[in-house]
Design an enzyme around this catalytic site. Structure first.
Site, mmCIF file in Angstrom:
data_model
loop_
_atom_site.group_PDB
_atom_site.id
_atom_site.type_symbol
_atom_site.label_atom_id
_atom_site.label_comp_id
_atom_site.label_asym_id
_atom_site.label_seq_id
_atom_site.Cartn_x
_atom_site.Cartn_y
_atom_site.Cartn_z
ATOM 1 N N ASP A 172 1.409 2.053 -2.156
ATOM 2 C CA ASP A 172 1.941 2.125 -0.974
ATOM 3 C C ASP A 172 1.599 3.122 0.138
ATOM 4 O OD1 ASP A 172 4.172 0.975 0.876
ATOM 5 O OD2 ASP A 172 4.878 3.140 0.751
ATOM 6 N N GLU B 158 -2.404 -0.535 -0.118
ATOM 7 C CA GLU B 158 -2.037 -1.161 1.318
ATOM 8 C C GLU B 158 -2.603 -0.159 2.122
ATOM 9 O OE1 GLU B 158 1.995 -1.298 3.827
ATOM 10 O OE2 GLU B 158 1.780 0.115 2.502
#
EC number: 2.4.1.18
Length: 737
Positions: A412, A465
């Protein structure tokens, strides 16, 4: 043990007393070496026995069935000197409220952590850090108990406390410092599975803080915050899956379609084991190759969806134990489904019982406040330049893959890690040593993490990401890249959704929003994500983004999904979007499953889109042209990439042998009869194998009759072409008949 009254004489109390400095430090929890003071030690005239047992009425030492009462030295200290030539085997007899218990003395044991472990920790290279730090039940020197270890280099002292001492720091057990490693250690006999504990840390300024174990592998159910001693008894049944995973082609050359799930709200109230009974069957029926869990690691606030983690090594206790989570992963593997999970090394919350200023000073976070404070989320950023912190995170990535058989980590917020000026204004950040904005420490950490995970876990994939144009996210570390296997294509997601939200009459002016992705499609190995982030916070669900009436919204959704599954790259779809849920996702209630249940008056429209997703996955898996050359420019050819006035896109995908698949999308509500497209001249006929306008999906059933035969009519620079009827707001897939 049967004990009798001592027949030996006790030396004067002065011989067993401590000097004022040692006594004060020990009682205040600020002594670095309690084992040098407590336990049994040779002294002139014999052996001194010394115990710290606050609130005890009496303490005795038992040797070979003989007991000797220790003198009460005040403040919970008990001691005496026995005229012995050597330190014997002994136990302690401790009396509280008139009840006597026989216990082993924690301070008679040598360290239970080896020199190699300490060396690797000091070097920041302990790839199995979870085996060295934390709480580990074991047999040490023939005695059952638990070894506690914690890294707290700035602490004056550390004590283990928990339910076994009624959470009173003064009755906790002081740990010893293991030199320059910054590690504190204590073996506690008689402590085992299920024990609740924390560390009482004496800060450099003498104040105390009670902290959960950063390496805890199990925690209490939030909002409770204690760590729990645990050991696994799960027996894995996924050996076949693990062997095949290690031997298979790289993920970017294999079918890869992902169903993203928030476990706590997929079907609210289910435990890990209950999910294991339902989730594999549901995902397997839809044909997804993988499931991706939003963060599983323990987090105090459910509304963070797991992205603000306090227990990096513990699956959230909200749904069960670590073994229960292993059971879920095992069940998915045995159903042939890979398991990915969100991993969040970018930041951590400021809770005063967790990592923030863990031992009284910045430790896991950067010591520079400007570098430590995350500007967007009110959290703290890790100090990637500190070797022990980097080790904590690299080992954590390996831990999930090895202890829980996780098949991939979606990392993330990579962009927030890579740039020193991320969300910061001029003056709020300092350039790196080369004068640039790149966070070189974070780059080195990500490279080390990826290299370590791939080396230790064949077949695992890491996914970034990352929303910027950083060069080489999925390039090998040996070639200067970050080393990820895949990267989320945020540009494709943003551009394509912008296009789809426009009324069809306006789409011709934004045609490039759907074609631009092919300009950079082969710069990285991409995943096309329609994730939870796109269906919350006022962004609306996927079907609700679409223009037009309800029929057109569903038709747009079906056409878009058909386009997405045919586009180069892997696919990810968030739960609820597979059946066109109209409401935004909320972690409080999850997907609206009643939309699929005829008993509640559900419309077949929702089931039709779910059937389409199933068929997309089924055809996708069996057609190598759709995935085999995802990262090879020769695997894609435009047929009609400039038909803006028609809102039409047509392209070929090719497998490793050159066999084509033709994908055609009509993002106009008009039926286009006799629409001519140039095709390869060596294909004698084409078969329409998927049409998102089919009646079974809720469409108008405008289909093409099989076979579709080419004609010697030059079109799109090709000598042969076919004529198709393009349904309204629909995508077609055709393959050689």
């Amino acid at each position: 043990m049967t004990v009798r009254t001592a027949s030996v004489s006790v030396q004067p109390a002065a011989a067993a007393s401590l000097n004022a400095t040692d006594r004060g430090r020990l009682l205040s929890g600020a002594h670095h070496d309690p084992h040098a003071l407590l336990g049994a030690h040779p002294v002139p005239g014999g052996v001194v026995f010394r115990a710290l047992r606050p609130y005890a009425q009496a303490v005795a030492v038992a040797i070979d069935g003989t007991r000797t009462r220790l003198d009460d030295m005040g403040d919970g200290l008990f001691s005496c000197v026995l005229p012995l030539d050597a330190i014997p085997e002994y136990t302690l007899l401790v009396t509280y409220d008139g009840t006597e218990s026989e216990v082993q003395d924690p301070y008679r044991f040598l360290p239970a952590l080896g020199e190699l472990d300490l060396h690797l920790i000091g070097e920041g290279r302990h790839e199995e850090l979870w085996t060295a730090l934390g709480a580990h039940p074991m047999t040490h020197e023939g005695v059952l108990g638990t070894r506690f270890t914690v890294w707290a280099p700035n602490a004056q002292g550390v004590r283990v406390c928990g339910d076994f001492c009624h959470w009173d720091g003064n009755t906790g057990f002081p740990m010893r410092s293991l030199g320059s490693s910054g590690v504190w250690e204590l073996f506690l006999p008689g402590i085992g599975e299920g024990t609740l504990y924390k560390f009482d840390i004496t800060r450099p300024d003498g104040t105390h803080t009670l902290r959960a174990d950063p390496m805890a592998r199990r925690t209490e159910v939030p909002p409770a915050t204690a760590s729990i001693v645990t050991e696994s008894s799960h027996v894995w049944g996924d050996a076949e899956w693990m062997a095949e995973r290690a031997a298979q082609h790289p993920v970017h050359e294999a079918p890869f379609s992902v169903y993203e799930v928030h476990l706590a709200s997929w079907r609210p109230g289910l435990t890990y084991r209950q999910l294991a009974e339902q989730l594999p069957a549901y995902i397997g029926d839809l044909g997804f190759t993988h499931v991706q869990f939003m963060p599983v690691a323990e987090h105090p606030f459910g509304g963070s969806w797991g992205y603000q983690i306090t227990g990096f090594y513990a699956p959230t206790a909200r749904l069960g134990t670590p073994d229960d989570f292993k059971y879920l992963v095992d069940a998915l593997h045995q159903a042939g489904i890979g398991v990915l999970m969100d991993w969040v090394p970018a930041h951590f919350p400021r809770d005063d019982w967790a990592l923030a200023e863990f031992d009284g000073r910045p430790l896991y976070e950067h010591e520079d406040p400007l570098r430590a404070a995350h500007p967007d989320w009110g959290t703290l950023e890790f100090d990637y330049g500190r070797r022990e912190v980097r080790n904590f995170l690299v080992a954590n990535a390996a831990y999930w893959c090895e202890e829980f058989h996780i098949d991939g980590l979606r990392v993330d917020a990579v962009a927030s890690m890579l740039y020193l000026d991320y969300s910061r204004e001029p003056g709020q950040w300092v350039p790196n040593e080369h004068g640039g904005r790149e966070n070189l420490d974070a780059v080195a950490f990500l490279q080390e993490m990826n290299a370590t995970v791939y080396r230790r876990n064949p077949g695992v994939v890491t996914i970034a990401e990352e929303s910027t144009a950083w060069d080489g996210v999925t390039r090998a570390t040996s070639e200067g890249g970050l080393g990820f296997g895949l990267k989320w294509n945020m540009g494709w997601m943003h551009d394509s959704l912008e296009y789809m939200q426009r009324e069809p009459i306006h789409r011709q002016y934004h045609h490039n929003e759907m074609t631009f992705s092919m300009v950079y499609a082969y710069s990285e190995n991409y995943v096309l994500p329609i994730s939870h982030d796109e269906v919350v916070h006022g962004k609306r669900s996927l079907v609700s983004k679409m223009p037009g009436d309800w029929w057109q919204q569903r038709a747009n959704t079906r056409a878009y999904l058909g386009f997405m599954w045919a586009h180069p790259g892997k696919q990810l779809l968030f739960m609820g979007q597979e059946f066109a849920q109209g409401a935004e996702w909320s972690e409080a209630h999850g997907p609206d499953w009643w939309l699929l249940d005829p008993a509640y008056g559900a419309e077949p429209d929702h089931r039709g889109i779910r059937d389409l997703v199933r068929d997309l996955n089924t055809v996708y898996a069996r057609e190598p042209a759709l995935w085999q050359r995802d990262t090879d420019p020769t695997g894609f050819t435009w047929i009609a990439g400039d038909a803006a006035e028609d809102n039409v896109f047509a392209f070929l995908r090719h497998d490793a042998h050159g066999t084509p698949l033709l994908a055609v999308s009509n993002f106009s509500p008009a039926v286009r009869h006799g629409y001519r497209l140039g095709v390869p001249e060596d294909i004698p006929a084409w078969h329409e194998m998927l049409n998102t306008d089919a009646a079974r999906y809720g469409g108008s059933n405008v289909l093409n009759q099989d076979p579709v035969k080419p004609e010697p009519h030059p079109t799109h620079g090709r000598p042969t072409s076919i004529q198709l009827t393009l349904p309204p707001l629909a995508t077609l897939w055709l393959r050689p008949a």
